[in-house]
Design an enzyme around this catalytic site. Structure first.
Site, PDB file in Angstrom:
ATOM      1  N   LYS A 290       7.612  72.144  33.363  1.00 58.83           N
ATOM      2  CA  LYS A 290       7.824  73.462  32.760  1.00 58.83           C
ATOM      3  C   LYS A 290       6.724  74.422  33.212  1.00 58.83           C
ATOM      4  CE  LYS A 290       9.869  71.877  28.376  1.00 58.83           C
ATOM      5  NZ  LYS A 290      11.160  72.564  28.498  1.00 58.83           N
ATOM      6  N   ARG A 364      18.435  64.572  25.639  1.00 58.40           N
ATOM      7  CA  ARG A 364      19.770  63.969  25.624  1.00 58.40           C
ATOM      8  C   ARG A 364      19.730  62.525  26.121  1.00 58.40           C
ATOM      9  NH1 ARG A 364      21.985  68.616  29.530  1.00 58.40           N
ATOM     10  NH2 ARG A 364      20.349  69.705  28.390  1.00 58.40           N
TER      11      ARG A 364
HETATM   12  N1  BES Z   1      12.643  70.536  24.511  1.00 60.56           N
HETATM   13  C1  BES Z   1      13.396  71.347  25.399  1.00 60.56           C
HETATM   14  C2  BES Z   1      14.211  72.417  24.690  1.00 60.56           C
HETATM   15  C3  BES Z   1      13.441  73.515  24.007  1.00 60.56           C
HETATM   16  C4  BES Z   1      13.296  74.745  24.623  1.00 60.56           C
HETATM   17  C5  BES Z   1      12.932  73.351  22.743  1.00 60.56           C
HETATM   18  C6  BES Z   1      12.626  75.760  23.987  1.00 60.56           C
HETATM   19  C7  BES Z   1      12.253  74.365  22.097  1.00 60.56           C
HETATM   20  C8  BES Z   1      12.102  75.576  22.724  1.00 60.56           C
HETATM   21  C9  BES Z   1      14.362  70.469  26.187  1.00 60.56           C
HETATM   22  O1  BES Z   1      13.942  69.179  26.441  1.00 60.56           O
HETATM   23  C10 BES Z   1      14.551  71.123  27.512  1.00 60.56           C
HETATM   24  O2  BES Z   1      13.621  71.172  28.258  1.00 60.56           O
HETATM   25  N2  BES Z   1      15.757  71.617  27.772  1.00 60.56           N
HETATM   26  C11 BES Z   1      16.059  72.259  28.993  1.00 60.56           C
HETATM   27  C12 BES Z   1      17.362  71.709  29.505  1.00 60.56           C
HETATM   28  C13 BES Z   1      17.678  72.104  30.917  1.00 60.56           C
HETATM   29  C14 BES Z   1      16.712  71.435  31.879  1.00 60.56           C
HETATM   30  C15 BES Z   1      19.096  71.696  31.213  1.00 60.56           C
HETATM   31  C16 BES Z   1      16.172  73.753  28.731  1.00 60.56           C
HETATM   32  O3  BES Z   1      16.670  74.135  27.672  1.00 60.56           O
HETATM   33  O4  BES Z   1      15.729  74.521  29.573  1.00 60.56           O
HETATM   34 MN    MN Z   2      12.740  69.052  28.211  1.00 55.98          MN
END
Ligand code: BES
Ligand code: MN
Ligand code: ZN
Length: 516
Positions: A290, A364
């Site tokens: 990230k 997931r």
């Molecule tokens: N933990 C994150 C989702 C999240 C985003 C929680 C913002 C709280 C605040 C999750 O694991 C994630 O990274 N999701 C990705 C999925 C994508 C790679 C398909 C996302 O939402 O960008």
């Molecule tokens: Mn994630």
């Protein structure tokens, strides 16, 4: 050291109850709830004690009863014990519901706490007439006691614990009084368990590792009379949980899976409610790392798991007559020399192969194995709670969680329960065509479906692991944490979904049984 003592506690005293004349109640502040533009029946009585300030505030429209506004004035009468009276707005009659009552109670609690008043009494008579309203008040007050500054060195930064007292009508029939006492006790438990989830979500990832979360779950579970099982990496490997183990590979911290079981004395039927919560103690994104901006927030990526643990504690205390099993998969998602790479293929415990195109879609993956395990342990009805996608925030913002699942009756029931419990949700569609987005060239499915409908494809991924059972999924990515302080909501962790899950366990009478 008090800092350590405060961690992972409910941080509040039980809410007291009294049935006495208002004048005799001895508090730093006596709160009178007000519905917008309606003078409460106790107003003229209390007005005399303040030298007419309450009626003046009403008539000058300084205070109207607008939702979550307050007005405070000293008591001048020597016949009244309390030092001050606070009016708190519940909002309009047409919008009156338990949520409005809960929020007004939190508003009053936070306002009193900011001024360092230690004893708060709130008068229910007439304005908030029944036990359900009393429960909402007890929840709201207890939520108002949550403290997030446990690592601050200055002891003055820490608020004195507030003593709460709910004042009922005098001369209540003893049966009615017992109903009130029970409802208030219930509200306290739900508020305190929400605060437990908030304290876990608030905890930094360098202390709250998968192992520590599992230890705390073991302590909380045993103290509550739940049956606890913590699976370590060897047992997880023995069960072939390749998705969960795959995510865990990049971290020096070993994964865990927490299982908590509640057995009622007399189960009303064969149903077993399975609650599953995402427990990523920190989500860097893994190799698909990230951006650093705001990454610290990913310490909250275990909020769903915390909600399940806290709801199990509430369930153990409230004793519904349905069996419940809580499952929390715990990992830290890190990039490392042994981490999984984009393109790797993992095999789930139930045999499905997944092509990991993005290591940041880790929630997931671990939930896939956890949902399978909940079924394996006999769950007949599933609910999962997860900070799963940023996309849910694009769709619904910061106030409303995404609700997904099947069949409609189960999703509707979870949705109604959530909205009543104060966890606002909105149902999103799971049309079959979206499943195309998860098609892999080399495996059964991929773990990402692209940008369009990102929360829906994430939910459809989970659905693959539910074995056709009634299943609902709450995406709390944008509701688990409040970025801004509001009168009725402190900045920080919200404890979303705890009350929903606990209240859901009391609806099992209305679940159709298999074959009917
Ligand atoms: N933990 C994150 C989702 C999240 C985003 C929680 C913002 C709280 C605040 C999750 O694991 C994630 O990274 N999701 C990705 C999925 C994508 C790679 C398909 C996302 O939402 O960008
Ligand atoms: Mn994630
Ligand atoms: Zn995540």
């Amino acid at each position: 050291m008090h800092n350590r003592d405060m961690r992972y506690t409910d941080q509040s005293l039980p809410v007291g109850v009294v049935a006495a004349p208002l004048a005799g109640i001895d508090a730093d502040v006596l709160v009178i709830p007000v519905i917008e533009h309606e003078k409460p029946p106790t107003l003229s009585l209390a007005d005399a004690a303040t030298g007419g300030r309450l009626v003046t505030a009403f008539e000058s429209r300084e205070f109207t009863g607008k939702a979550n506004t307050t007005f405070v004035t000293p008591v001048v009468s020597i016949d009244w014990q309390s030092a001050r009276i606070m009016l708190v707005g519940v909002g309009s009659r047409s919008a009156f519901d338990h949520g409005a009552v809960r929020m007004a109670a939190t508003t009053a609690a936070l306002a009193a706490r900011e001024r360092r008043w230690r004893r708060l009494a709130i008068a229910l008579p007439a304005v908030l007439p029944g036990p359900d309203e009393a429960q909402a008040v007890a929840e709201g007050l207890t939520l108002g006691a949550f403290y997030s500054g446990i690592y601050k060195s200055d002891p003055d930064a820490r608020p004195a614990l507030i003593e709460y007292l709910i004042a009922l009508d005098e001369g209540l029939d003893s049966h009615v009084r017992a109903d009130f006492d029970q409802a208030i006790g219930r509200g306290y438990i739900l508020g305190a368990c929400s605060n437990l989830a908030r304290s876990l979500a608030n905890e930094p990832a360098n202390t709250l590792t998968p192992r520590l979360f599992a230890d705390i779950a073991g302590q909380v579970g045993s103290a509550s009379g739940l049956v606890v099982d913590v699976l370590d990496e060897e047992r997880l490997a023995g069960l072939n949980m390749g998705l969960l183990l795959g995510v865990a590979r990049g971290s020096a911290e070993p994964p865990r899976m927490v299982v908590l079981r509640y057995e009622p004395p007399r189960p009303s039927g064969p149903a077993v409610l399975g609650l599953v919560g995402k427990g990523v103690t920190f989500d860097t994104g893994g190799i698909s790392i990230k951006p650093s901006d705001g990454m610290h927030k990913m310490k909250t990526d275990m909020s769903g798991g915390a909600a399940v643990l806290a709801a199990m504690k509430a369930i153990a205390a409230l004793r519904p007559d349905v069996r419940v099993v809580g499952v929390v998969p715990l990992v830290e998602n890190m990039p490392g020399g042994r981490a999984i790479r984009p393109g790797d293929v993992l095999r789930s415990a139930d045999g499905k192969t997944v092509e990991v195109l993005d290591t940041d879609a880790e929630g997931r993956l671990i939930l896939g194995d956890a949902l399978w395990y909940a079924r394996h342990l006999g769950a007949t009805h599933l609910v999962d709670v997860a900070t799963l996608t940023g996309a849910v925030g694009v769709a619904l913002g910061r106030t409303t969680s995404g609700l997904f699942g099947t069949p409609a009756w189960w999703v509707d029931l979870v949705g109604r329960t959530a909205n009543r419990a104060g966890d606002r949700v909105w149902a999103m569609p799971l049309f079959d065509d979206y499943r195309e987005q998860l098609r892999s060239e080399i495996a059964d499915l991929t773990n990402i479906g692209g940008r369009p409908a990102g929360s829906i494809t994430a939910a459809l991924f989970l659905k693959e692991f539910t074995g056709g059972l009634p299943w609902a999924h709450l995406d709390i990515a944008f509701t688990a944490w409040a970025d801004d302080a509001l009168p009725y909501q402190a900045k920080g962790p919200t404890g979303v979904a705890v009350r929903t899950l606990a209240e859901l366990s009391f609806t099992s009478d209305s679940w159709p049984t298999a074959g009917s």
